[in-house]
Enzyme design. Structure first.
Site, PDB file in Angstrom:
ATOM      1  CE1 TYR A  90      -3.951   2.189   1.008  1.00  0.00           C
ATOM      2  CE2 TYR A  90      -2.581   2.588   3.111  1.00  0.00           C
ATOM      3  CZ  TYR A  90      -3.753   2.854   2.267  1.00  0.00           C
ATOM      4  OH  TYR A  90      -4.526   3.859   2.518  1.00  0.00           O
ATOM      5  CE  LYS A 163      -6.859   3.951  -0.336  1.00  0.00           C
ATOM      6  NZ  LYS A 163      -6.792   4.736   0.814  1.00  0.00           N
ATOM      7  CD  GLU A 234      -9.054   5.872  -1.846  1.00  0.00           C
ATOM      8  OE1 GLU A 234      -9.690   5.069  -1.247  1.00  0.00           O
ATOM      9  OE2 GLU A 234      -8.104   6.780  -1.396  1.00  0.00           O
ATOM     10  CG  ASP A 235      -6.842   8.576  -4.123  1.00  0.00           C
ATOM     11  OD1 ASP A 235      -7.005   9.293  -3.180  1.00  0.00           O
ATOM     12  OD2 ASP A 235      -5.855   7.903  -4.210  1.00  0.00           O
ATOM     13  CG  ASP A 258      -9.656  10.170  -0.637  1.00  0.00           C
ATOM     14  OD1 ASP A 258      -8.375  10.129  -0.522  1.00  0.00           O
ATOM     15  OD2 ASP A 258      -9.842   9.778  -1.792  1.00  0.00           O
ATOM     16  N   GLY A 291      -7.275  22.723   2.449  1.00  0.00           N
ATOM     17  CA  GLY A 291      -8.908  22.428   2.390  1.00  0.00           C
ATOM     18  C   GLY A 291      -9.213  21.900   0.930  1.00  0.00           C
ATOM     19  N   GLY A 292      -8.703  20.825   0.788  1.00  0.00           N
ATOM     20  CA  GLY A 292      -9.151  20.117  -0.544  1.00  0.00           C
ATOM     21  C   GLY A 292     -10.192  19.240   0.077  1.00  0.00           C
ATOM     22  CB  ALA A 294      -8.159  14.757   2.809  1.00  0.00           C
ATOM     23  CG  ASN A 403      -0.506   9.739   2.890  1.00  0.00           C
ATOM     24  OD1 ASN A 403       0.501   9.856   3.676  1.00  0.00           O
ATOM     25  ND2 ASN A 403      -1.650   9.450   2.956  1.00  0.00           N
ATOM     26  CG  ASN A 448      -7.904   6.772   4.135  1.00  0.00           C
ATOM     27  OD1 ASN A 448      -6.977   5.869   3.766  1.00  0.00           O
ATOM     28  ND2 ASN A 448      -8.013   7.768   3.369  1.00  0.00           N
TER      29      ASN A 448
END
Ligand SMILES: NC(=O)c1ccc[n+]([C@@H]2O[C@H](COP(=O)([O-])OP(=O)(O)OC[C@H]3O[C@@H](n4cnc5c(N)ncnc54)[C@H](O)[C@@H]3O)[C@@H](O)[C@H]2O)c1
Ligand SMILES: O=C(O)C[C@H](O)C(=O)O
Ligand SMILES: [Mn+2]
Length: 540
Positions: A90, A163, A234-235, A258, A291-292, A294, A403, A448
């Site tokens: 991962y 994931k 995801e993402d 996220d 502040g995106g 996540a 990350n 997460n």
């Protein structure tokens, strides 16, 4: 089925562990070496081989060979070495394999590739990728915002694969019931469009109605083909992630990792810190840096929790500040996202508003006690920022969550040293213990991955109709009490080595809350039993 159909199917293959009787029955006589290994012998041999690989990338490629040939052996090994394999299978190593996916491509790993240019193929894609398997869990990405490394087009399919590996390794989700997907909507990354090996669509990202229609057609088709589906996003990029979640979260069992997963684990880490300091959540001042998807997701989860703890919405918002690339967010800015807008402040309330484009100045001005980084901007939590945090409170909570490793806002070691051991630290990627002035600080991993496997297990076991805020809150609270918080240097979250235990706790808490809310559709009424019965174990 002939011998090689079996040996080439990772869900059926046991390799050298097929017994002599099975070899006779299945037509495998003579196509395997004569000695019959046990699963334990295979695992010991494979682990020794793995240990000889020099780099994490080589280790991951080797483990993927095992994954491609024998899922039982892979998951047996993974569950034995969960903390050691986690950063290899991962994050952060998965980032390297995503960047190089097309160049390193050898196998599809049973993933499905949804092509924005052919919406008429959605059904066939899902059916072909599923085969005759009963799919209960999909992880889907469009790869626009992979970790903090951005847009990787079709290459991003590896995040869905990765994931899902953690779902099974950590929570025992049956690997035959999962499906990793990528939606190839194009890519804006020039180096991919120009790479002759690139395996995805060679055009810019499709936006607007065509994109959202495709998403909708995918959701409808997946729901129809797989009636007991739990759908994990995801993402996705900042433009789309929250829109998609908001559109479907009140209709189907679905989850954005996220936004929601990160919110749960970060709230869990904050509670872990407050357990040690003895402070109250409602006394904290929260600063979000980045502040995106996540960052706003975490802020809104912590805000909801303050409201649950007794603050009015207005009182709670006063305790929250958000910094994005413009600096502190003000309500006169015309480029705020819908998720940022409620956190924006009045410029006229700040005498030094024009200086609040700088994080240090913001920290000195708003005096946060919690600082959470989801900015993708490395080394932004400087010594001066940390020292300023220490002026605001005895024990600041500082979580650099970006990350992979090279994008983290600070290292755990620097944060412990600069705060003279006072900061509560959790990082997005695994961190080694930090030894400082005679104390060994164990660093929690606020990723997460600590909670989404258990959350998924609870959703699947209860067959919950929806994933509600209350269920999410129950998941966050279930993280406490696993580690001894009384020890000096104790981590604020359970170490990843405990993820199997964490997953069971999270799953039960979520399933019970679903039942309490009248959302559980499972025939089983004992949720603890439903969770333990759904667990798959790697054995022959
Ligand atoms: N630890 C975890 O579990 C976890 C979970 C999700 C995301 N993340 C990490 O968080 C980071 C962000 O992910 P995301 O999905 O929210 O991406 P995103 O693109 O939605 O958000 C990033 C935000 O940072 C802002 N930003 C850019 N430059 C900045 C600057 N100089 N100062 C302040 N803000 C700035 C962007 O404008 C954007 O709003 C990634 O590195 C990701 O790996 C960690
Ligand atoms: O994938 C991870 O490591 C956590 C998170 O979902 C992220 O996007 O960074
Ligand atoms: Mn993610």
């Amino acid at each position: 089925m002939n011998a090689h159909d079996i040996l080439n199917n990772p869900f059926l293959n046991k390799g050298t562990a097929f017994t002599l009787e099975e070899r006779k029955e299945l037509g495998l006589v003579g196509v395997l070496p004569p000695y019959v290994q046990t699963l334990e012998e295979q695992a010991a041999q494979t682990y020794a081989h793995f240990s000889k690989k020099a780099t994490n990338l080589e280790k991951r490629l080797f483990l993927m060979e095992i994954f491609n040939t024998n899922r039982t052996l892979f998951y047996y090994l993974f569950s034995q070495h969960i903390a050691e394999f986690n950063p290899i299978v991962y994050d952060p190593t998965v980032a390297t394999t995503i960047e190089n996916y097309s160049d390193l491509f050898v196998d599809t790993q049973y993933a499905g590739y949804l092509d924005i240019n052919n919406p008429e193929n959605i059904e066939a894609t899902l059916k072909n990728a599923a085969g005759d398997r009963n799919i209960r869990l999909i992880v889907v990405t469009d790869a626009e915002a992979i970790l903090g490394i951005g847009d990787w087009g079709t290459n991003g399919v590896d995040i869905s694969v990765g994931k899902l590996m953690v779902y099974t390794g950590a929570a025992g989700i049956d690997p035959a019931t999962v499906l990793p997907l990528v939606i190839d909507a194009g890519t804006n990354r020039k180096e991919l469009l120009e790479n002759p090996n690139y395996l995805g669509n060679r055009h810019e990202r499709v936006r607007g109605d065509r994109y959202y229609d495709f998403i909708d057609q995918f959701v409808q088709t997946a729901e129809r083909l797989f009636p007991k589906l739990y759908l994990h996003w995801e993402d996705f990029g900042r433009l789309n992630a929250a829109n998609i979640l908001n559109k479907y979260k009140d209709k189907i069992p679905t989850f954005n990792d996220d936004i929601q997963g990160t919110g749960i684990v970060t709230l869990g880490g904050i509670y872990g810190s407050l357990d040690i300091s003895g402070e109250k959540l409602t006394d904290q001042i929260y600063l979000c840096f980045g502040g995106g998807t996540a960052g706003a997701g975490i802020a809104s989860r912590v805000l909801s929790e303050m409201i649950t703890e007794g603050l009015s919405e207005e009182e709670a918002y006063k305790r929250f500040f958000m910094v994005d690339k413009q600096g502190l967010l003000f309500d006169d800015m015309d480029d705020l996202t819908p998720e940022q807008r409620p956190f924006a402040k009045k410029r006229s309330d700040f005498a030094n508003a024009d200086k609040l484009t700088d994080l240090l100045e913001v920290v000195k001005t708003v005096k946060p006690t919690i600082l959470v980084g989801t900015s993708t901007k490395p080394n932004t939590f400087t010594k001066e920022v940390v020292e300023a945090m220490c002026q605001n409170t005895e024990r600041p909570i500082i979580f650099p969550l970006s990350n992979p490793t090279e994008l983290a806002e600070a290292s755990a070691k620097d944060l412990i040293e600069w705060s003279d051991g006072k900061a509560f630290v959790a990082t997005g990627i695994p961190s080694d213990n930090v030894d400082y002035k005679g104390v060994s600080y164990q660093i929690g991993q606020a990723n997460n991955a600590l909670i989404y496997p258990g959350l998924g297990l609870g959703m699947l076991a209860s067959e919950a109709k929806l994933l509600t805020d209350e269920m999410i809150g129950a998941a966050a609270h279930s993280l406490s009490g696993i580690v001894d918080s009384g020890k000096p240097g104790a981590p604020v979250l359970p170490p990843f080595a405990y993820v199997a235990e964490v997953s069971s706790k999270v799953a039960e808490a979520v399933a019970k809350k679903a039942q309490e809310q009248g959302l559980a559709q499972s025939q089983e009424t004992d949720m603890k039993k439903a969770v333990s019965e759904l667990k798959w174990y790697p054995k022959y």
